[in-house]
Enzyme design. Structure first.
Site, PDB file in Angstrom:
ATOM      1  N   LYS A  42     -57.610   1.107 -45.205  1.00  0.00           N
ATOM      2  CA  LYS A  42     -56.650   2.210 -45.196  1.00  0.00           C
ATOM      3  C   LYS A  42     -56.173   2.529 -46.612  1.00  0.00           C
ATOM      4  O   LYS A  42     -56.167   3.688 -47.045  1.00  0.00           O
ATOM      5  CB  LYS A  42     -55.464   1.877 -44.295  1.00  0.00           C
ATOM      6  CG  LYS A  42     -54.499   3.031 -44.081  1.00  0.00           C
ATOM      7  CD  LYS A  42     -53.241   2.583 -43.346  1.00  0.00           C
ATOM      8  CE  LYS A  42     -53.534   2.093 -41.953  1.00  0.00           C
ATOM      9  NZ  LYS A  42     -53.878   3.186 -41.022  1.00  0.00           N
ATOM     10  N   ARG A  56     -94.349 -19.706 -23.853  1.00  0.00           N
ATOM     11  CA  ARG A  56     -94.025 -21.010 -23.265  1.00  0.00           C
ATOM     12  C   ARG A  56     -94.880 -21.200 -22.014  1.00  0.00           C
ATOM     13  O   ARG A  56     -94.628 -20.579 -20.980  1.00  0.00           O
ATOM     14  CB  ARG A  56     -92.538 -21.079 -22.913  1.00  0.00           C
ATOM     15  CG  ARG A  56     -91.626 -21.071 -24.128  1.00  0.00           C
ATOM     16  CD  ARG A  56     -90.203 -20.700 -23.765  1.00  0.00           C
ATOM     17  NE  ARG A  56     -90.120 -19.285 -23.426  1.00  0.00           N
ATOM     18  CZ  ARG A  56     -89.131 -18.470 -23.792  1.00  0.00           C
ATOM     19  NH1 ARG A  56     -88.140 -18.930 -24.518  1.00  0.00           N
ATOM     20  NH2 ARG A  56     -89.123 -17.204 -23.437  1.00  0.00           N
ATOM     21  N   CYS A  83     -88.463 -19.116 -33.695  1.00  0.00           N
ATOM     22  CA  CYS A  83     -88.714 -18.644 -32.334  1.00  0.00           C
ATOM     23  C   CYS A  83     -87.586 -19.022 -31.386  1.00  0.00           C
ATOM     24  O   CYS A  83     -87.733 -18.919 -30.178  1.00  0.00           O
ATOM     25  CB  CYS A  83     -90.042 -19.174 -31.809  1.00  0.00           C
ATOM     26  SG  CYS A  83     -90.135 -20.971 -31.746  1.00  0.00           S
ATOM     27  N   SER A 109     -93.068 -23.035 -37.022  1.00  0.00           N
ATOM     28  CA  SER A 109     -92.150 -22.143 -36.330  1.00  0.00           C
ATOM     29  C   SER A 109     -90.891 -22.954 -36.028  1.00  0.00           C
ATOM     30  O   SER A 109     -90.953 -23.949 -35.308  1.00  0.00           O
ATOM     31  CB  SER A 109     -92.769 -21.614 -35.036  1.00  0.00           C
ATOM     32  OG  SER A 109     -91.874 -20.726 -34.395  1.00  0.00           O
ATOM     33  N   ARG A 158     -61.225   7.029 -42.175  1.00  0.00           N
ATOM     34  CA  ARG A 158     -62.073   5.837 -42.121  1.00  0.00           C
ATOM     35  C   ARG A 158     -63.349   6.212 -41.374  1.00  0.00           C
ATOM     36  O   ARG A 158     -63.371   7.199 -40.636  1.00  0.00           O
ATOM     37  CB  ARG A 158     -61.360   4.684 -41.401  1.00  0.00           C
ATOM     38  CG  ARG A 158     -60.975   4.978 -39.968  1.00  0.00           C
ATOM     39  CD  ARG A 158     -60.090   3.891 -39.383  1.00  0.00           C
ATOM     40  NE  ARG A 158     -59.616   4.234 -38.034  1.00  0.00           N
ATOM     41  CZ  ARG A 158     -58.664   3.583 -37.397  1.00  0.00           C
ATOM     42  NH1 ARG A 158     -58.062   2.563 -37.964  1.00  0.00           N
ATOM     43  NH2 ARG A 158     -58.291   3.948 -36.170  1.00  0.00           N
ATOM     44  N   ARG A 181     -47.522   0.036 -42.783  1.00  0.00           N
ATOM     45  CA  ARG A 181     -48.687  -0.138 -41.917  1.00  0.00           C
ATOM     46  C   ARG A 181     -49.600  -1.240 -42.454  1.00  0.00           C
ATOM     47  O   ARG A 181     -49.636  -1.504 -43.662  1.00  0.00           O
ATOM     48  CB  ARG A 181     -49.504   1.154 -41.836  1.00  0.00           C
ATOM     49  CG  ARG A 181     -48.870   2.309 -41.092  1.00  0.00           C
ATOM     50  CD  ARG A 181     -49.838   3.488 -41.046  1.00  0.00           C
ATOM     51  NE  ARG A 181     -49.421   4.545 -40.140  1.00  0.00           N
ATOM     52  CZ  ARG A 181     -48.750   5.632 -40.505  1.00  0.00           C
ATOM     53  NH1 ARG A 181     -48.398   5.787 -41.782  1.00  0.00           N
ATOM     54  NH2 ARG A 181     -48.428   6.550 -39.626  1.00  0.00           N
ATOM     55  N   MET A 219     -52.977  -4.746 -35.248  1.00  0.00           N
ATOM     56  CA  MET A 219     -51.847  -5.242 -36.049  1.00  0.00           C
ATOM     57  C   MET A 219     -50.713  -4.221 -36.032  1.00  0.00           C
ATOM     58  O   MET A 219     -50.816  -3.169 -35.409  1.00  0.00           O
ATOM     59  CB  MET A 219     -52.317  -5.576 -37.465  1.00  0.00           C
ATOM     60  CG  MET A 219     -53.218  -6.805 -37.492  1.00  0.00           C
ATOM     61  SD  MET A 219     -53.785  -7.224 -39.147  1.00  0.00           S
ATOM     62  CE  MET A 219     -54.788  -5.812 -39.541  1.00  0.00           C
ATOM     63  N   GLY A 238     -55.385  -0.828 -33.621  1.00  0.00           N
ATOM     64  CA  GLY A 238     -54.384  -1.277 -32.664  1.00  0.00           C
ATOM     65  C   GLY A 238     -54.100  -2.762 -32.667  1.00  0.00           C
ATOM     66  O   GLY A 238     -53.266  -3.238 -31.898  1.00  0.00           O
ATOM     67  N   TYR A 286     -91.618 -14.133 -40.308  1.00  0.00           N
ATOM     68  CA  TYR A 286     -91.278 -13.378 -39.112  1.00  0.00           C
ATOM     69  C   TYR A 286     -90.160 -14.073 -38.341  1.00  0.00           C
ATOM     70  O   TYR A 286     -89.871 -15.249 -38.565  1.00  0.00           O
ATOM     71  CB  TYR A 286     -92.505 -13.206 -38.199  1.00  0.00           C
ATOM     72  CG  TYR A 286     -93.007 -14.495 -37.578  1.00  0.00           C
ATOM     73  CD1 TYR A 286     -92.489 -14.964 -36.369  1.00  0.00           C
ATOM     74  CD2 TYR A 286     -93.994 -15.258 -38.206  1.00  0.00           C
ATOM     75  CE1 TYR A 286     -92.929 -16.157 -35.811  1.00  0.00           C
ATOM     76  CE2 TYR A 286     -94.437 -16.449 -37.652  1.00  0.00           C
ATOM     77  CZ  TYR A 286     -93.897 -16.893 -36.454  1.00  0.00           C
ATOM     78  OH  TYR A 286     -94.332 -18.075 -35.902  1.00  0.00           O
ATOM     79  N   HIS A 339     -80.641 -22.352 -20.172  1.00  0.00           N
ATOM     80  CA  HIS A 339     -81.879 -21.913 -19.531  1.00  0.00           C
ATOM     81  C   HIS A 339     -81.698 -20.525 -18.920  1.00  0.00           C
ATOM     82  O   HIS A 339     -82.539 -19.628 -19.092  1.00  0.00           O
ATOM     83  CB  HIS A 339     -82.292 -22.919 -18.448  1.00  0.00           C
ATOM     84  CG  HIS A 339     -83.493 -22.486 -17.653  1.00  0.00           C
ATOM     85  ND1 HIS A 339     -83.390 -21.759 -16.489  1.00  0.00           N
ATOM     86  CD2 HIS A 339     -84.813 -22.654 -17.877  1.00  0.00           C
ATOM     87  CE1 HIS A 339     -84.604 -21.504 -16.023  1.00  0.00           C
ATOM     88  NE2 HIS A 339     -85.486 -22.039 -16.844  1.00  0.00           N
ATOM     89  N   GLY A 368     -87.928 -24.015 -34.230  1.00  0.00           N
ATOM     90  CA  GLY A 368     -87.321 -23.890 -32.901  1.00  0.00           C
ATOM     91  C   GLY A 368     -85.833 -24.105 -33.030  1.00  0.00           C
ATOM     92  O   GLY A 368     -85.323 -25.218 -32.840  1.00  0.00           O
ATOM     93  N   THR A 369     -85.118 -23.048 -33.369  1.00  0.00           N
ATOM     94  CA  THR A 369     -83.720 -23.198 -33.791  1.00  0.00           C
ATOM     95  C   THR A 369     -82.796 -23.599 -32.646  1.00  0.00           C
ATOM     96  O   THR A 369     -81.695 -24.111 -32.905  1.00  0.00           O
ATOM     97  CB  THR A 369     -83.209 -21.905 -34.458  1.00  0.00           C
ATOM     98  OG1 THR A 369     -83.482 -20.789 -33.601  1.00  0.00           O
ATOM     99  CG2 THR A 369     -83.891 -21.709 -35.795  1.00  0.00           C
ATOM    100  N   ASN A 370     -83.197 -23.374 -31.400  1.00  0.00           N
ATOM    101  CA  ASN A 370     -82.351 -23.856 -30.296  1.00  0.00           C
ATOM    102  C   ASN A 370     -82.242 -25.381 -30.343  1.00  0.00           C
ATOM    103  O   ASN A 370     -81.152 -25.957 -30.393  1.00  0.00           O
ATOM    104  CB  ASN A 370     -82.936 -23.423 -28.946  1.00  0.00           C
ATOM    105  CG  ASN A 370     -82.940 -21.920 -28.759  1.00  0.00           C
ATOM    106  OD1 ASN A 370     -82.232 -21.203 -29.456  1.00  0.00           O
ATOM    107  ND2 ASN A 370     -83.740 -21.450 -27.824  1.00  0.00           N
ATOM    108  N   ASP A 371     -83.406 -26.058 -30.319  1.00  0.00           N
ATOM    109  CA  ASP A 371     -83.390 -27.520 -30.333  1.00  0.00           C
ATOM    110  C   ASP A 371     -83.019 -28.077 -31.700  1.00  0.00           C
ATOM    111  O   ASP A 371     -82.409 -29.147 -31.792  1.00  0.00           O
ATOM    112  CB  ASP A 371     -84.751 -28.068 -29.897  1.00  0.00           C
ATOM    113  CG  ASP A 371     -84.878 -28.123 -28.376  1.00  0.00           C
ATOM    114  OD1 ASP A 371     -83.884 -27.820 -27.703  1.00  0.00           O
ATOM    115  OD2 ASP A 371     -85.966 -28.461 -27.879  1.00  0.00           O
TER     116      ASP A 371
END
Length: 892
Positions: A26, A574, A844, A777, A352, A96, A107, A105, A864, A468, A779-782
């Site tokens: 602002k 998979r 992946c 590759s 804005r 303000r 603050m 809205g 990738y 899952h 495996g960022t989950n595990d």
């Protein structure tokens, strides 16, 4: 010495639009509009650095701040010709908030500050309008008491309604000056009754009370929640803007309004907004009076009989139209503006970049390119990648009624309604009969795949954003709400409960996978449509990005969808999901209970043609694009039946007793299967499994290669490698099968062997593993699970607590933890490429569709990312923005 206060107004500002980090959005834009020569009431901004100091020093201010504020107030007095606190000619100001990004809205704001029992009389005499003066005073008491003193605003609204009833009027504007004087006295008494002290009369006390309240509002619950939902760091802080008041409530030649320079819903190049005559800003959004349209066209389109600003104030409207054009041309973006008209003079209070729907963002970006305002690269940066979800899935009709009964995690976007079912067999049966169903489970397992596919949406009471249920639902494009812990599921009686609501099988519910809301009954939805604007922006994005985008896809249907969304290959197929199909699960179970290797091989022979057929279809669809297929990963016990009937079916097919099947299931049961006999460990223990899978891949690749006349880019991925030796053993198995197939077919298959990096040890030994692997590759989950020691399925129970207390900035299963998991990825990349410079690298895990994670992958030089089909457009756009904005300079 640090400068804490920056002035603006009277045709000049000490700041500019590019100082939003210091002055807030602002304040930076008020300075910019001042420098453009637009009519901005004079004022000043207290910087975000003061907010940081405030919270770092026990809610105390820098020593020199008071002197700077005093000087800034004096500058406003000189420009306006009024004096702060003067009983004859008082200066009134607004106070303000203004964070560096818009938080509408969230603050607090205070208007008409400086009024007291003396200055209100001076304002009445100067304006020759006692009603206006006391209307401003009662507004100030209510707003200041609510924001600064903590007296609930409902107290004042009740007093106002009682007075209107007593005077037999409907609108605030029908109250007389004497009525408002009476109301002011009632308001002051209310404050004294609530607090035990009178409403403050000293304007300096009022000013510093309001400044402190704005800084404190940075940490109020709604602001904290908004920051968490929009990934806004707490340490950014807010600025405070103090500005000379201009009054839209001085009479019929005064007004206040808000406008968008284009339609924020559709993106059409139409002036869009509302105004009220004889009102202040909060009246427009409070709903007490019906706002009027700015334009004649807007009034007619909405069937309103109330006159537009274009008709009531044509000269001021023309000025506003000129401001609209100047601001949009200057900022080269759609603007959200606030204005006030005081006695026929227009004043600009804010501009804005306007919030907009995804469809509007695409249209505005494309139109501005066509109009020459921006180039294609800038257009690509104008769309929030995550917002594309709005275009790819059904969404709830925003005007429809809804009864929310529970909330969970927004695990897979889109809205869906259907009849509740509690098991996958019922889901498949009812869907086959033409019913729309919502599958409700405590948690899903791979055995639920057929029910998830049949359902319109999935609701679970356990699990997180990468559970899952979430992962599979996103891959299928199904809506999913996960971890709705308020719900209690009773499988035996096929019922779920929440509070005093009971929902049984066959009852209808609606879930919104974009918000996590669960609603009773059917809520109407709006179907998505992809426009030509979408196609053009995606084309520009693809031209800009350097990071490839592949898909996580396990079926031909998912691969077709991924290609439609622009996937550049398959980054993760998979194979275990293929084994759960009804026509092959029995053969898989027969293999598991086999007494010896020959029995297992006999069962695998039945699976081979099915597996080969799956791969043939996928290779055909991908038409020469790379396809990464992961060897079987989950532990064998996941494939075994739990019920007596299924055990009998397996026993009959395998020619063994039911007791033998039960014993085998008990043998395979593990205390911690996630770290147990799975992945490469399973393949080493039972080499006949990877042999069968490799043969199916090679035979399918050669078949499609002969059919299409182009090479199939097959990449075979070995999961859960921790040591070089594991990969050596399994690569040798794969290579032997390749040689056998080549001898049989007379053609040598083209393939690569690599690994999924999921364990910290694999990162540490990445150099020696890369001597064998041709690609990694991540495996960022595990990898996230093993790095943190967290279960992605169970962490949802405390994740929000961790985020609220600042332990995690965000859920590490949703967005990559750059400081920990990210450093491991960088380490693995550096060590792997030091040994094999051409090592292909990607991720992946589900992070592949998260915009922040995509930016990280671009930064560290991966080749990738791979994500579920519906997140491919998001990843493509995020990758393009990373390339355009990656050096920090932004688009040209």
């Amino acid at each position: 010495m640090t400068k804490w206060v920056y002035g603006f107004g009277n045709g000049a500002g000490e700041g500019s639009a590019d100082m939003r980090n210091l002055l807030g959005g602002k304040g930076a834009n008020l300075a910019e509009m001042s420098n453009l020569g637009l009519p901005v009431p004079p004022g000043f901004s207290i910087t975000t650095e003061v907010c940081t100091h405030f919270y770092s020093n026990g809610n105390d201010y820098p020593g020199s701040l008071k002197a700077e504020v005093t000087a800034a107030i004096a500058a406003i007095e000189d420009q306006v010709g009024a004096k702060f606190g003067d009983a004859v000619n008082p200066l009134l100001v607004s106070v303000r908030s203004g964070a560096r990004v818009s938080m509408p809205g969230m603050m607090d704001t205070v208007l008409n500050l400086g009024l007291n029992d003396e200055t209100v009389e001076g304002l009445a005499k100067r304006s020759k309008d006692a009603r206006f003066a006391y209307d401003s005073y009662r507004r100030f008491i209510q707003m200041y008491s609510d924001v600064v003193l903590g007296v609930d605003h409902y107290n004042f609204e009740d007093l106002l309604e009682l007075l209107k009833e007593d005077r037999e009027v409907t609108l605030d504007t029908e109250l007389t000056a004497d009525d408002l004087k009476t109301l002011v006295a009632s308001y002051r008494k209310c404050v004294e009754d609530e607090l035990g002290r009178p409403f403050p009369q000293d304007p300096q006390e009022q000013l510093w009370g309001a400044i402190g309240a704005v800084f404190e509002s940075w940490m109020i619950p709604r602001a904290v929640t908004y920051r968490r939902l929009h990934d806004i760091p707490e340490n950014w802080g807010t600025a405070v803007n103090v500005q000379a008041m201009v009054f839209g409530n001085m009479g019929q030649d005064c007004a206040t309004g808000v406008a968008f320079t284009r339609d924020p819903s559709t993106g059409e190049n139409l002036f869009y907004g509302e105004y009220l005559v004889n009102a202040q800003g909060e009246d427009v959004v409070a709903g007490i009076r019906t706002p009027q349209h700015l334009t004649i066209d807007g009034r007619k389109a909405n069937g309103s009989d109330l006159p537009s600003m274009e008709e009531v104030m044509p000269e001021v409207f023309d000025q506003l139209m000129d401001v609209r054009t100047r601001l949009e041309t200057h900022y080269r973006d759609m603007q959200d503006i606030e204005f006030t008209v005081q006695q026929g003079t227009l004043y600009m209070l804010q501009t804005r970049s306007g919030k907009r729907t995804a469809a509007a963002a695409l249209k505005i970006a494309v139109d501005m390119v066509d109009d020459g305002l921006i180039d294609e690269r800038m257009a690509v940066t104008r769309i929030e990648p995550a917002s594309l979800d709005q275009l790819l899935h059904p969404t709830l009709d925003p005007d429809a009624d809804r009864k929310i009964i529970a909330r969970g995690l927004p695990a897979s976007p889109g809205a869906a309604s259907g009849k509740v079912v509690f098991n996958s067999d019922d889901a498949e049966r009812m869907a086959g009969d033409g019913e729309k169903v919502i599958l409700v489970r405590i948690e899903t397992s791979p055995e639920d795949i057929h029910g998830m596919h049949a359902a319109q949406g999935i609701l679970t009471t356990r699990g997180g954003m990468t559970s899952h249920a979430a992962v599979v639902a996103r891959g299928m494009g199904r809506s999913c709400v996960a971890g709705a812990g308020e719900l209690q599921v009773d499988y035996r009686n096929k019922t779920m409960f929440v509070s005093n609501v009971s929902i049984g099988e066959g009852d209808e519910i609606t879930i919104d996978g974009g918000t996590g809301e669960v609603m009773q009954g059917v809520v109407p939805t709006i179907q998505p449509e992809l426009s030509d604007d979408f196609a053009r922006v995606m084309e520009w994005a693809d031209a800009a990005r350097t990071l490839g985008v592949r898909t996580n896809a396990d079926t031909p249907e998912e691969c077709r969808l991924a290609r439609e969304f622009g996937a550049g290959g398959v980054g993760l197929c998979r194979t275990e999901h293929m084994f759960f199909e009804a026509d092959r699960i029995v053969a898989m179970r027969q293999m598991i209970v086999g007494e010896d290797e020959s029995a297992r091989r006999a069962a695998l022979e039945k699976i081979l043609p099915m597996q080969r057929g799956d791969f043939v279809e996928i290779f055909r669809i991908m038409k020469g694009l790379p396809v990464t297929i992961r060897l079987l990963d989950p532990p064998l016990h996941e494939f075994l039946p739990k019920g007596e009937n299924e055990m009998a079916e397996v026993a009959k097919a395998a020619g063994v007793s039911v007791e033998k099947v039960r014993q085998r299931a008990m043998q395979l049961e593990e205390a911690n299967p996630m770290l147990g006999h799975r992945g490469c460990r399973l393949a080493i223990s039972y080499p006949e499994i990877p042999e069968m899978q490799a043969r199916a891949m090679f035979e399918a690749a050669l078949e499609v290669q002969a059919e299409l006349g182009e090479t199939v880019q097959l990449e075979i991925m070995v999961p859960l490698i921790a040591t070089r030796k594991e990969l050596e053993i399994l690569k040798a198995v794969i290579d032997r099968v390749a040689e056998t197939v080549a001898a049989e077919k007379g053609v040598t298959p083209d393939y690569m062997v690599g690994t999924m990096i999921e364990l910290p040890r694999a990162i540490l030994r990445a150099g020696e593993i890369a001597e064998v692997a041709e690609f990694f590759s991540y495996g960022t989950n595990d990898l996230t699970q093993t790095t943190f020691g967290l279960s992605r399925d169970d962490s949802a129970n405390f994740m929000q607590v961790y985020e609220r207390q600042g332990i995690f900035e965000h859920d590490p299963f949703v967005s990559i933890d750059e400081a920990g998991v990210g450093e491991l990825i960088e380490m693995g990349t550096e060590r792997g490429r030091a040994v094999r410079p051409d090592l292909k690298l990607g991720i992946c895990g589900e992070h592949g569709g998260d915009p922040a994670s995509v930016r990280f992958c671009h930064k560290v030089g991966l080749d990738y990312v791979s994500c579920s089909p519906f997140r491919i457009p998001i990843a493509r756009l995020a990758a393009a923005q990373a390339a355009i904005l990656g050096d920090g300079s932004g688009p040209e």
